[in-house]
Design a protein around this motif. Structure first.
Motif, mmCIF file in Angstrom:
data_model
loop_
_atom_site.group_PDB
_atom_site.id
_atom_site.type_symbol
_atom_site.label_atom_id
_atom_site.label_comp_id
_atom_site.label_asym_id
_atom_site.label_seq_id
_atom_site.Cartn_x
_atom_site.Cartn_y
_atom_site.Cartn_z
ATOM 1 N N VAL A 34 0.836 -1.219 0.000
ATOM 2 C CA VAL A 34 0.000 0.000 0.000
ATOM 3 C C VAL A 34 0.857 1.249 0.000
ATOM 4 O O VAL A 34 0.364 2.325 -0.305
ATOM 5 C CB VAL A 34 -0.975 0.118 1.191
ATOM 6 C CG1 VAL A 34 -2.295 -0.527 0.906
ATOM 7 C CG2 VAL A 34 -0.374 -0.347 2.485
ATOM 8 N N VAL A 35 2.079 1.111 0.414
ATOM 9 C CA VAL A 35 3.005 2.257 0.337
ATOM 10 C C VAL A 35 4.105 1.913 -0.663
ATOM 11 O O VAL A 35 4.389 0.738 -0.911
ATOM 12 C CB VAL A 35 3.637 2.586 1.717
ATOM 13 C CG1 VAL A 35 2.555 2.959 2.725
ATOM 14 C CG2 VAL A 35 4.468 1.424 2.245
ATOM 15 N N ALA A 36 4.693 2.921 -1.256
ATOM 16 C CA ALA A 36 5.750 2.682 -2.243
ATOM 17 C C ALA A 36 6.959 2.060 -1.556
ATOM 18 O O ALA A 36 7.315 2.459 -0.439
ATOM 19 C CB ALA A 36 6.154 4.003 -2.905
ATOM 20 N N VAL A 48 1.998 -0.093 -6.304
ATOM 21 C CA VAL A 48 1.298 0.340 -5.102
ATOM 22 C C VAL A 48 -0.157 -0.100 -5.248
ATOM 23 O O VAL A 48 -0.849 0.303 -6.188
ATOM 24 C CB VAL A 48 1.386 1.872 -4.912
ATOM 25 C CG1 VAL A 48 0.521 2.314 -3.721
ATOM 26 C CG2 VAL A 48 2.839 2.287 -4.684
ATOM 27 N N ALA A 49 -0.596 -0.984 -4.358
ATOM 28 C CA ALA A 49 -1.976 -1.480 -4.398
ATOM 29 C C ALA A 49 -2.333 -2.033 -3.033
ATOM 30 O O ALA A 49 -1.453 -2.360 -2.232
ATOM 31 C CB ALA A 49 -2.125 -2.576 -5.454
ATOM 32 N N ASP A 50 -3.650 -2.110 -2.814
ATOM 33 C CA ASP A 50 -4.151 -2.695 -1.567
ATOM 34 C C ASP A 50 -4.431 -4.172 -1.823
ATOM 35 O O ASP A 50 -5.104 -4.520 -2.797
ATOM 36 C CB ASP A 50 -5.436 -1.958 -1.147
ATOM 37 C CG ASP A 50 -5.866 -2.323 0.265
ATOM 38 O OD1 ASP A 50 -5.863 -3.523 0.607
ATOM 39 O OD2 ASP A 50 -6.203 -1.402 1.028
ATOM 40 N N GLY A 166 8.485 -17.531 13.316
ATOM 41 C CA GLY A 166 8.705 -17.219 14.727
ATOM 42 C C GLY A 166 8.895 -15.720 14.904
ATOM 43 O O GLY A 166 7.929 -14.962 14.939
ATOM 44 N N SER A 167 10.142 -15.284 15.010
ATOM 45 C CA SER A 167 10.448 -13.861 15.212
ATOM 46 C C SER A 167 11.463 -13.441 14.155
ATOM 47 O O SER A 167 12.668 -13.663 14.319
ATOM 48 C CB SER A 167 11.037 -13.647 16.614
ATOM 49 O OG SER A 167 10.192 -14.224 17.595
ATOM 50 N N ALA A 168 10.947 -12.850 13.070
ATOM 51 C CA ALA A 168 11.813 -12.479 11.939
ATOM 52 C C ALA A 168 12.261 -11.032 12.096
ATOM 53 O O ALA A 168 11.565 -10.103 11.677
ATOM 54 C CB ALA A 168 11.073 -12.677 10.621
HETATM 55 N N1 NAD Z 1 8.256 -10.343 11.526
HETATM 56 C C1 NAD Z 1 7.843 -11.427 12.221
HETATM 57 O O1 NAD Z 1 8.469 -11.814 13.215
HETATM 58 C C2 NAD Z 1 6.644 -12.225 11.786
HETATM 59 C C3 NAD Z 1 6.310 -13.372 12.515
HETATM 60 C C4 NAD Z 1 5.227 -14.136 12.116
HETATM 61 C C5 NAD Z 1 4.507 -13.768 10.991
HETATM 62 N N2 NAD Z 1 4.838 -12.636 10.302
HETATM 63 C C6 NAD Z 1 4.024 -12.261 9.152
HETATM 64 O O2 NAD Z 1 4.852 -11.939 8.051
HETATM 65 C C7 NAD Z 1 4.263 -10.882 7.301
HETATM 66 C C8 NAD Z 1 5.259 -9.748 7.146
HETATM 67 O O3 NAD Z 1 5.692 -9.352 8.429
HETATM 68 P P1 NAD Z 1 6.610 -8.067 8.650
HETATM 69 O O4 NAD Z 1 7.293 -8.262 9.938
HETATM 70 O O5 NAD Z 1 7.389 -7.791 7.422
HETATM 71 O O6 NAD Z 1 5.475 -6.980 8.849
HETATM 72 P P2 NAD Z 1 5.495 -5.407 8.522
HETATM 73 O O7 NAD Z 1 4.415 -4.821 9.365
HETATM 74 O O8 NAD Z 1 6.871 -4.850 8.634
HETATM 75 O O9 NAD Z 1 5.073 -5.351 6.990
HETATM 76 C C9 NAD Z 1 3.755 -5.549 6.539
HETATM 77 C C10 NAD Z 1 3.599 -4.785 5.235
HETATM 78 O O10 NAD Z 1 2.285 -5.027 4.726
HETATM 79 C C11 NAD Z 1 1.825 -3.812 4.181
HETATM 80 N N3 NAD Z 1 0.364 -3.826 4.162
HETATM 81 C C12 NAD Z 1 -0.474 -3.778 5.237
HETATM 82 N N4 NAD Z 1 -1.748 -3.806 4.827
HETATM 83 C C13 NAD Z 1 -1.710 -3.877 3.464
HETATM 84 C C14 NAD Z 1 -2.707 -3.945 2.476
HETATM 85 N N5 NAD Z 1 -4.009 -3.929 2.800
HETATM 86 N N6 NAD Z 1 -2.332 -4.025 1.186
HETATM 87 C C15 NAD Z 1 -1.005 -4.027 0.850
HETATM 88 N N7 NAD Z 1 -0.014 -3.958 1.753
HETATM 89 C C16 NAD Z 1 -0.361 -3.882 3.046
HETATM 90 C C17 NAD Z 1 2.382 -2.713 5.071
HETATM 91 O O11 NAD Z 1 2.413 -1.460 4.394
HETATM 92 C C18 NAD Z 1 3.764 -3.266 5.384
HETATM 93 O O12 NAD Z 1 4.736 -2.778 4.480
HETATM 94 C C19 NAD Z 1 2.989 -10.492 8.029
HETATM 95 O O13 NAD Z 1 1.893 -11.159 7.421
HETATM 96 C C20 NAD Z 1 3.207 -11.009 9.429
HETATM 97 O O14 NAD Z 1 1.985 -11.305 10.077
HETATM 98 C C21 NAD Z 1 5.888 -11.845 10.674
#
Ligand code: NAD
Length: 272
Positions: A34-36, A48-50, A166-168
């Protein structure tokens, strides 16, 4: 592998790691968020799309070799926000793949799909012994994600690999994460394996590094071809000095979902 990999949520933490790492493993990347995305790489397509816009998602998926679906709310929030972004969003990602003829989808599930599952008395916890037991509305959305993936695999023959991450993060910052950390390099390795495994059908695998304190079994991820090269233990001395040795009777260390299973994570404490 023909066509780029469509990565949704590409501007986020994991998306940023994959935008760097997947091209090094031979994948062209088409980023969507959703953001660039900041500073697109050479050769990277970026949109850029939802993710809840099915028409836009179907257009975005055309010509892709796979979809890696990360977009959504990445922690607890209100039911309205979670159900829209995460459940509707996952439906749109899978349905767009089907409509566009994309045969493989990798879904960013989470340990929080089975957050209330407890640490086994001995040995490692297999995915098969961690059925849906969500710890939050966020966890419910990941159960729905896995269920939708299963439906699209069985009904439409898509290959769908669900990564229970887990915790990325760049590095572990809590003593729980000494068990649950998925390093950036291992994040790329795991997604690459999920993209490459021959005809995986429907799979659910833990996504963690080969941490010394890990208690989630990695054999299902390794069956896909994943090989971890990292271990959080190098951060243990500093984290234990700061926070103390983990008390394994504490829910934070006893349950898959850690602190998400505590009262602090009641949804009423969250606003969208
Ligand atoms: N980081 C972790 O430890 C972790 C652990 C388990 C699962 N996950 C899953 O991995 C995925 C990515 O995690 P992350 O840590 O990079 O999260 P993040 O919050 O950093 O990134 C999520 C991204 O999704 C985008 N986004 C949100 N709503 C949107 C929409 N409607 N349309 C398009 N884009 C949209 C946001 O702009 C953001 O850039 C998520 O689904 C999260 O639940 C992450």
């Amino acid at each position: 592998m023909t066509g780029p990999v469509l990565v949704t949520g590409a501007a986020g933490r994991i998306g940023t790691v994959l935008r760097g790492g997947l091209p090094e493993r031979g994948w062209a990347v088409r980023s969507l968020d959703v953001v660039a995305v900041p500073e697109p790489r050479t050769g990277e397509e970026h949109l850029v799309a939802d993710v809840t816009d099915l028409a836009a998602m179907t257009d975005a998926a055309r010509g892709a070799s796979a979809v890696v679906h990360l977009a959504g709310i990445s922690g607890e929030s209100t039911w309205a926000a979670i159900s829209h972004a995460n459940i509707e969003g996952t439906y749109c990602a899978l349905e767009a793949a089907r409509r566009a003829g994309v045969g493989r989808v990798v879904l960013a599930s989470s340990n929080h799909a089975s957050g209330y599952t407890e640490r086994p008395a001995d040995g490692l916890l297999r995915e098969a012994d961690a059925p849906p037991r969500p710890d939050t509305y966020y966890g419910v959305s990941k159960v729905a994600m896995e269920a939708l993936g299963s439906l699209y695999a069985d009904r439409y023959g898509l290959d769908v690999v669900c990564l229970r991450i887990g915790s990325a993060f760049a590095e572990p910052t809590t003593t729980r994460q000494l068990s649950t950390w998925l390093s950036p390099a291992d994040t790329v390795a795991l997604v690459d394996a999920a993209l490459r495994a021959p005809s995986p059908g429907f799979r659910v695998v833990w996504g963690v590094s080969d941490n010394t304190r890990r208690w989630w079994d990695l054999s299902a991820a390794e069956a896909l071809g994943y090989r971890s090269t990292d271990d959080a233990e190098g951060h243990a001395a500093a984290l234990v000095a700061a926070h103390g040795e983990p008390d394994l009777a504490d829910p934070v260390h006893r349950r898959v979902g850690g602190e998400y299973t505590t009262a602090d994570f009641d949804a009423e404490n969250f606003t969208a």
